[in-house]
Design an enzyme around this catalytic site. Structure first.
Site, PDB file in Angstrom:
ATOM      1  N   ASP A  44       9.213   2.763   1.593  1.00 34.04           N
ATOM      2  CA  ASP A  44       8.018   3.475   2.024  1.00 34.04           C
ATOM      3  C   ASP A  44       7.887   3.260   3.529  1.00 34.04           C
ATOM      4  O   ASP A  44       7.439   2.203   3.979  1.00 34.04           O
ATOM      5  CB  ASP A  44       6.794   2.948   1.264  1.00 34.04           C
ATOM      6  CG  ASP A  44       5.516   3.688   1.660  1.00 34.04           C
ATOM      7  OD1 ASP A  44       5.522   4.380   2.706  1.00 34.04           O
ATOM      8  OD2 ASP A  44       4.509   3.566   0.940  1.00 34.04           O
ATOM      9  N   LYS A  58       2.526  10.341   7.814  1.00 31.12           N
ATOM     10  CA  LYS A  58       1.788   9.947   9.024  1.00 31.12           C
ATOM     11  C   LYS A  58       2.387  10.562  10.305  1.00 31.12           C
ATOM     12  O   LYS A  58       2.127  11.717  10.577  1.00 31.12           O
ATOM     13  CB  LYS A  58       1.653   8.428   9.094  1.00 31.12           C
ATOM     14  CG  LYS A  58       0.747   7.897   7.958  1.00 31.12           C
ATOM     15  CD  LYS A  58       0.126   6.542   8.216  1.00 31.12           C
ATOM     16  CE  LYS A  58      -1.027   6.283   7.268  1.00 31.12           C
ATOM     17  NZ  LYS A  58      -0.695   5.442   6.130  1.00 31.12           N
ATOM     18  N   PHE A 111       0.855  -1.186   0.000  1.00 34.12           N
ATOM     19  CA  PHE A 111       0.000   0.000   0.000  1.00 34.12           C
ATOM     20  C   PHE A 111       0.891   1.236   0.000  1.00 34.12           C
ATOM     21  O   PHE A 111       1.690   1.425   0.906  1.00 34.12           O
ATOM     22  CB  PHE A 111      -0.925   0.038   1.219  1.00 34.12           C
ATOM     23  CG  PHE A 111      -1.823   1.254   1.195  1.00 34.12           C
ATOM     24  CD1 PHE A 111      -2.909   1.310   0.327  1.00 34.12           C
ATOM     25  CD2 PHE A 111      -1.561   2.350   1.997  1.00 34.12           C
ATOM     26  CE1 PHE A 111      -3.726   2.436   0.277  1.00 34.12           C
ATOM     27  CE2 PHE A 111      -2.376   3.484   1.952  1.00 34.12           C
ATOM     28  CZ  PHE A 111      -3.459   3.520   1.091  1.00 34.12           C
TER      29      PHE A 111
HETATM   30  C1  LIG Z   1      -0.911   5.647   4.653  1.00 35.13           C
HETATM   31  C2  LIG Z   1       0.150   5.173   3.759  1.00 35.13           C
HETATM   32  C3  LIG Z   1       0.445   5.840   2.541  1.00 35.13           C
HETATM   33  C4  LIG Z   1      -0.406   6.965   2.008  1.00 35.13           C
HETATM   34  O1  LIG Z   1      -0.408   8.076   2.828  1.00 35.13           O
HETATM   35  P1  LIG Z   1      -1.520   9.211   2.584  1.00 35.13           P
HETATM   36  O2  LIG Z   1      -1.128  10.293   3.556  1.00 35.13           O
HETATM   37  O3  LIG Z   1      -2.847   8.595   2.864  1.00 35.13           O
HETATM   38  O4  LIG Z   1      -1.409   9.650   1.172  1.00 35.13           O
HETATM   39  C5  LIG Z   1       1.514   5.387   1.804  1.00 35.13           C
HETATM   40  N1  LIG Z   1       2.260   4.340   2.202  1.00 35.13           N
HETATM   41  C6  LIG Z   1       2.008   3.687   3.349  1.00 35.13           C
HETATM   42  C7  LIG Z   1       2.892   2.552   3.764  1.00 35.13           C
HETATM   43  C8  LIG Z   1       0.946   4.074   4.167  1.00 35.13           C
HETATM   44  O5  LIG Z   1       0.668   3.400   5.281  1.00 35.13           O
END
Ligand SMILES: *Cc1c(COP(=O)(O)O)cnc(C)c1O
Length: 396
Positions: free
Chosen positions: A215, A244, A130
């Site tokens: 990520d 986040k 994700f």
């Molecule tokens: C939440 C998340 C995203 C996306 O972040 P947004 O602020 O919703 O665009 C990308 N990568 C990971 C691993 C995430 O948990």
């Protein structure tokens, strides 16, 4: 007209928070919830942390926003602190995780372009990944529920099973730019990569001139007890997406890179109207101040160990429901033998406990990093109360 004013893309539940205080959320009618979801790993300092609140209020009254066409003392200062604390030499600030991932993808492609290899544009990513909801970010996952109906997507991605080093290496060809991977998959089911996998990807990058793009939007920023999860693996990336927890609830993200990996990102190649504005920088500095207080990450690690052993002790009592615990620090997943979404709803609706469901029937436990023993004890009581009376649906 039957469509709701808020575009109905979320299955919104009955919890309607209007106020937060530390580890607790309060609904419209004063209902109290123990928040072990923390806005999905966003509210790293809990709700209403005085240092974060004060920093934002003060900066809002001083200077909220100016264009990135001007010099940014606020951005320079915060970026320097991130550079001093990580592998990175340079930082691009964004408003979200998906934008941080977009910047990471662009930086990786530009690196090979700058080296005279524009054909090396493909990032190898992983099943159940994700990376966010922009077109670029959904192109970087092969999960049909995020991609269906949005084609044509961005070319330049290949997909391997997560944590399968051989399969990932087998995808390397003359078009490969590097790997894009979450060290610990969040959304996909709270799955930590193995040591061999992440170290193997790093080694392959070094051997083939590829870029390791991590990520760490969910697993980074103190969540695991390390500043970044890759420190658990003794591996450093070339490029990393962060968001986040970095803003503690203020919309902020960042793409970090080494000087070498960022060599293609020259004037005019990227931009953002809001990215890194003074208000977001004040929020970021306040969160980092707290995370860098001596002993803070040790506290996260200690609370993580306690949370983990609490969960492990609980499994035998409810072995008809729970299978295993996985994760690091305060990013723990409890794998269920039935639908985790339904159990998360049960905890929320009947026991005042907020958790997050993830793929593979996992419950994600992502409390604020500021919790103490008493919150873990309260969590354990609520979770076991919930488990004791829970009956999985027949078709789960
Ligand atoms: C939440 C998340 C995203 C996306 O972040 P947004 O602020 O919703 O665009 C990308 N990568 C990971 C691993 C995430 O948990």
């Amino acid at each position: 007209m039957t469509i709701t004013a808020l575009m109905p893309v979320y299955p919104r539940c009955g919890v309607r928070p209007v106020r937060g205080e530390g580890v607790y959320l309060y609904g419209e009618n004063g209902e109290q919830y123990l928040d072990f979801a923390a806005g999905i790993a966003v509210n790293a300092l809990g709700h209403g942390h005085p240092k974060l609140v004060e920093a934002i209020a003060k900066q809002a009254a001083t200077l909220m926003h100016v264009s990135n066409l001007y010099g940014s003392p606020q951005g320079e200062h915060f970026a320097q602190r991130l550079v001093d604390s990580t592998f990175a030499d340079t930082v691009f600030f964004t408003n979200s995780g998906a934008e941080a991932v977009e910047c990471a993808i662009k930086t990786a492609r530009r690196y090979h372009f700058a080296n005279g290899n524009p054909q090396r544009h493909t990032l190898i990513t992983f099943n159940n990944a994700f990376h966010g909801r922009t077109l670029g970010a959904i192109s970087a996952t092969n999960q049909p529920k995020m991609r269906d109906g949005f084609e044509p997507l961005l070319p330049g991605f290949a997909y391997a099973p997560f944590d399968d080093l051989e399969a990932a290496l087998a995808l390397i060809d003359e078009n490969t730019a590097g790997f894009l991977v979450e060290p610990i998959q969040g959304e996909g089911g709270l799955r930590p990569a193995s040591m061999e996998f992440l170290q193997g990807l790093r080694k392959a990058c070094d051997e083939h001139g590829l870029l390791l793009v991590l990520d760490e939007v969910q697993c980074g920023y103190g969540r695991t007890g390390k500043f970044f999860a890759h420190e658990l693996y003794g591996v450093t990336p070339d490029i990393m997406a962060v968001a986040k927890g970095i803003g503690g609830g203020f919309p902020l993200g960042a793409c970090l890179a080494t000087e070498e990996a960022a060599k293609g990102m020259v004037i005019g190649t990227h931009g953002s109207t809001y990215g890194g504005n003074p208000l977001s920088m004040a929020a970021g500095e306040a969160v980092l101040d707290v995370i860098q207080e001596p002993g803070f990450l040790d506290h996260v690690e200690a609370m993580g160990k306690r949370l983990r052993s609490t969960l492990e002790q609980m499994i035998p009592n409810f072995d008809h429901l729970f299978e295993e615990v996985r994760g690091h620090g305060l990013m723990q997943g409890l794998k269920m033998k039935s639908d985790s979404r339904r159990f998360v709803a049960h905890c929320r609706d009947h026991h005042g406990l907020l958790l997050v469901a993830a793929g593979e029937n996992v419950i994600r436990i992502l409390p604020p990093l500021t919790i103490d023993e008493s919150h873990i004890a309260e969590f354990a009581t609520k979770l076991s109360d919930a488990a004791r009376v829970y009956v999985p649906a027949a078709d789960d």
